[in-house]
Write a protein that holds these residues in place. Sequence first.
Motif, PDB file in Angstrom:
ATOM      1  N   ALA A   1     -55.947  94.450 -22.461  1.00  0.00           N
ATOM      2  CA  ALA A   1     -55.095  93.661 -21.756  1.00  0.00           C
ATOM      3  C   ALA A   1     -54.240  94.204 -20.703  1.00  0.00           C
ATOM      4  CB  ALA A   1     -54.305  92.899 -22.810  1.00  0.00           C
ATOM      5  N   PRO A   2     -53.519  95.546 -20.936  1.00  0.00           N
ATOM      6  CA  PRO A   2     -52.650  96.127 -19.754  1.00  0.00           C
ATOM      7  C   PRO A   2     -53.857  96.385 -18.630  1.00  0.00           C
ATOM      8  CG  PRO A   2     -52.345  97.147 -22.094  1.00  0.00           C
ATOM      9  CD  PRO A   2     -53.628  96.113 -22.439  1.00  0.00           C
TER      10      PRO A   2
ATOM     11  N   SER B   1     -54.581  93.398 -16.742  1.00  0.00           N
ATOM     12  CA  SER B   1     -52.997  92.914 -16.190  1.00  0.00           C
ATOM     13  C   SER B   1     -52.887  94.028 -15.064  1.00  0.00           C
ATOM     14  CB  SER B   1     -52.387  93.033 -17.234  1.00  0.00           C
ATOM     15  OG  SER B   1     -50.950  92.674 -16.512  1.00  0.00           O
ATOM     16  N   ARG B   2     -53.030  95.257 -15.060  1.00  0.00           N
ATOM     17  CA  ARG B   2     -52.721  96.187 -13.881  1.00  0.00           C
ATOM     18  C   ARG B   2     -53.810  95.729 -12.864  1.00  0.00           C
ATOM     19  NH1 ARG B   2     -49.158 100.215 -11.986  1.00  0.00           N
ATOM     20  NH2 ARG B   2     -50.473 101.627 -11.069  1.00  0.00           N
TER      21      ARG B   2
ATOM     22  N   MET C   1     -55.322  92.984 -12.111  1.00  0.00           N
ATOM     23  CA  MET C   1     -54.963  91.665 -11.387  1.00  0.00           C
ATOM     24  C   MET C   1     -53.603  91.936 -10.416  1.00  0.00           C
ATOM     25  SD  MET C   1     -56.047  88.567 -13.975  1.00  0.00           S
ATOM     26  CE  MET C   1     -54.939  89.037 -15.198  1.00  0.00           C
ATOM     27  N   ALA C   2     -52.549  92.621 -11.001  1.00  0.00           N
ATOM     28  CA  ALA C   2     -51.302  92.933 -10.298  1.00  0.00           C
ATOM     29  C   ALA C   2     -51.758  93.593  -8.992  1.00  0.00           C
ATOM     30  CB  ALA C   2     -50.308  93.728 -11.222  1.00  0.00           C
TER      31      ALA C   2
END
Length: 74
Positions: free
Chosen positions: A51-52, A55-56, A58-59
């Motif tokens: 997940a991180p 998330s990273r 996509m960010a």
Amino acid sequence: MTKLKLSAIPDDRPVKITVELPATVHRDLVAYAEVLGRDTGQPADPAKLIAPMVSRFMATDRAFARVRRGLKKS
């Protein structure tokens, strides 16, 4: 200390999904968790890294950010 893109994983309420990964990706994920565990001094669960990492990703995806900003304006 290794300069990884992830740091300690925050404890958050997850949404459970099932994902199939290619064996090579799983091996790399396990290796990443080992390096992160050495750097932080705490064992890292490879499954909790997914997940991180997503998330990273996509960010830091500029094209995604542009599209997302466009969707918010609509």
